[in-house]
Design an enzyme around this catalytic site. Structure first.
Site, PDB file in Angstrom:
ATOM      1  N   ASN A 327      97.027  81.375  50.260  1.00  0.00           N
ATOM      2  CA  ASN A 327      97.241  82.449  49.278  1.00  0.00           C
ATOM      3  C   ASN A 327      97.351  81.866  47.859  1.00  0.00           C
ATOM      4  OD1 ASN A 327      97.183  84.299  51.343  1.00  0.00           O
ATOM      5  ND2 ASN A 327      99.390  84.627  51.399  1.00  0.00           N
ATOM      6  N   GLU A 356      92.425  78.872  48.828  1.00  0.00           N
ATOM      7  CA  GLU A 356      92.023  80.088  49.529  1.00  0.00           C
ATOM      8  C   GLU A 356      91.661  81.203  48.557  1.00  0.00           C
ATOM      9  OE1 GLU A 356      93.550  82.802  53.268  1.00  0.00           O
ATOM     10  OE2 GLU A 356      95.050  82.062  51.854  1.00  0.00           O
ATOM     11  N   ASP A 358      91.059  85.271  48.907  1.00  0.00           N
ATOM     12  CA  ASP A 358      91.053  86.516  49.685  1.00  0.00           C
ATOM     13  C   ASP A 358      90.201  87.534  48.933  1.00  0.00           C
ATOM     14  OD1 ASP A 358      92.741  85.245  51.365  1.00  0.00           O
ATOM     15  OD2 ASP A 358      94.402  86.661  51.200  1.00  0.00           O
ATOM     16  N   HIS A 370      96.161  90.008  47.668  1.00  0.00           N
ATOM     17  CA  HIS A 370      96.666  89.998  49.032  1.00  0.00           C
ATOM     18  C   HIS A 370      96.536  91.412  49.571  1.00  0.00           C
ATOM     19  CE1 HIS A 370      99.863  88.736  52.129  1.00  0.00           C
ATOM     20  NE2 HIS A 370      98.766  88.052  52.341  1.00  0.00           N
TER      21      HIS A 370
END
Length: 493
Positions: A327, A356, A358, A370
């Site tokens: 994250n 990462e 997302d 998120h």
């Protein structure tokens, strides 16, 4: 910028001139909640940058040791607040200092009156920050002591009263037993009228530290390590001779470099308080010896292991632990915190090699956040640009982008285009070796960005296929079976 790239070519005179100019300070525009004209200067004694409205009042300070990046141009949110205002500063006159000890950094965004002034500050701050980080422990302690004294009285009158000292000690983790205790210490160091000048404050600090460390000296009175002779009740009550200290380094500390007595002499000189005692045959007081024992110069860590040895980076990528972030975009909790491109910058500059992303469908373009939470959203393309700018500042070894994919096929195509346009030849799109039995090594992948992402199966004739228009993943992962000599589909039924 060119000037900072050639910093190693600066003469000592030029370096001292730049430092003197920064110490004198100049008026700059400070971009905060509003644009203000303030005097910005470096305080060499305390190793800080200060910005002030008037000569006798400091608006704010930051420690040179806490500077993590000095970024040229209008590249911070502070400048974005005023992009539609009457700000006349050109991009090459502006810069931002990112500083702090937490993951989310503070910023000081500044606009100089000329490109030359901005370049001088960029060069000077880089120079002073490196000097601060490389400074020896006694110099660091002295800067800290001056900072504590000046925090009590910003007029820098170079003195501190007993009352002021009493209020200073609890925040630095020292509980004062009683006022009598302080009065006795003042008498012991020769203070008059309950006031300490800086030299006396320095001595007072050394006495406090010595009282908390002197029990260690009992170890050096044992027969196996006996070289401190005489009374050790006070920091200056006994001495350690040059050749005794050399034997200690060689036989107790196992420091092979101590065979060179000149290096031992240089080390001792660093810790000797009194310049008159810095001779060819130096002697430590027991207080100075303890200062060495608890210093970074006596760290158990061998600094050679802080550097990556290129000879160790030729094994397959799968043989290494990879410094990774989960994250990466978040600056706080996973439910309501802010997503920020600066989080990617921070992680990359801290040494992360796997970060990462997302990815979700946004209004006309992919976004990162998120999913299904109240975290803020940032543009995918802004993240990719930030990664491109900072991927190889700290390390030249490959960066892995771990893609958590939630986008439809159309926005995935946008992602692919952005990756290619921004990363260009940094993006790994072809095998390093056409025929290979193992993964390429970090050395082979230097300067490369690797995408870790499941492919979509676009075979529309496949039975029981999923709806690829919705971006559902139909992964294909095969591994070679050396016994049956066939490729095994790991994701198949």
């Amino acid at each position: 910028m060119a000037g900072r790239g050639k910093q190693g070519e600066l003469t000592e005179y030029k370096k001292s001139q730049i430092k003197r100019d920064l110490e004198m300070g100049i008026v700059m525009t400070v971009f905060r909640q509003r644009m203000e004209r303030l005097t910005v200067q470096v305080i060499i004694e305390t190793r800080q940058v200060a910005w002030t409205r008037t000569a006798d009042k400091t608006d704010g300070v930051l420690d040179l040791a806490e500077i993590r990046e000095v970024r040229p141009g209008k590249n911070s949110k502070d400048f974005e607040r005023f992009k539609d205002s009457k700000d006349k500063h050109a991009d090459n006159t502006c810069f931002t200092i990112f500083y702090g000890s937490q993951f989310v950094l503070n910023t000081l965004s500044l606009g100089a009156d000329s490109p030359e002034d901005a370049e001088k500050w960029l060069t000077g701050l880089d120079l002073l920050r490196k000097e601060t980080l490389e400074a020896h422990t006694p110099a660091i302690v002295e800067s800290w002591q001056r900072k504590q004294m000046y925090s009590i009285d910003q007029t820098k009158k170079n003195s501190i009263t007993l009352k002021e000292l009493k209020s200073l000690l609890p925040p630095i983790n020292f509980k004062v037993p009683s006022t009598r205790f302080l009065k006795d210490k003042f008498t012991e160091i020769g203070a008059k009228k309950d006031v300490l000048d800086f030299e006396q404050f320095h001595k007072f600090y050394n006495y406090l530290i010595f009282d908390n460390q002197k029990m260690i000296l009992d170890e050096f009175k044992k027969e196996s390590c006996e070289f401190i002779m005489g009374n050790t009740d006070k920091p200056d009550s006994s001495v350690v001779h040059l050749y005794d200290f050399q034997r200690f380094l060689l036989y107790q500390q196992k420091e092979t470099w101590a065979n060179n007595v000149n290096q031992v002499r240089e080390l001792m000189t660093i810790f000797i308080d009194d310049t008159m005692r810095r001779t060819n045959d130096p002697e430590f007081t027991v207080g100075e010896f303890l200062s060495f024992l608890f210093s970074k110069e006596n760290s158990i860590w061998d600094e050679k292991y802080s550097e990556i040895c290129s000879l160790d980076m030729n094994n397959p990528l799968s043989h290494y632990w990879i410094n990774s972030s989960h994250n990466t975009y978040l600056t706080g909790d996973q439910l309501r915190s802010e997503s920020s491109t600066e989080a990617y910058v921070r992680c990359l500059r801290l040494g992360c090699r796997c970060i990462e992303l997302d990815c979700w469908d946004g209004p006309g373009e992919p976004i990162i956040y998120h999913g299904w939470t109240r975290t803020t959203k940032i543009k995918f393309k802004d993240v990719v640009k930030a990664i491109n700018d900072h991927a190889f500042v700290t390390s030249e070894y490959p960066v892995v982008l771990s893609i958590e994919e939630h986008c439809c096929v159309d926005q995935q195509r946008q992602m692919a285009r952005i990756f290619k346009d921004v990363f260009q030849d940094k993006l790994l799109t072809e095998p390093v070796e056409l025929i290979a039995e193992q993964l390429p090594s970090p050395t082979q992948l230097k300067g490369k960005i690797i995408l870790k992402h499941k492919k979509l199966n676009m075979d529309l004739n496949m039975e029981n296929r999923r709806d690829v228009r919705k971006g559902e993943k139909q992964g294909e992962l095969y591994i070679w079976d050396p016994i049956d000599e066939v490729l095994r589909d790991l994701l198949g039924e």
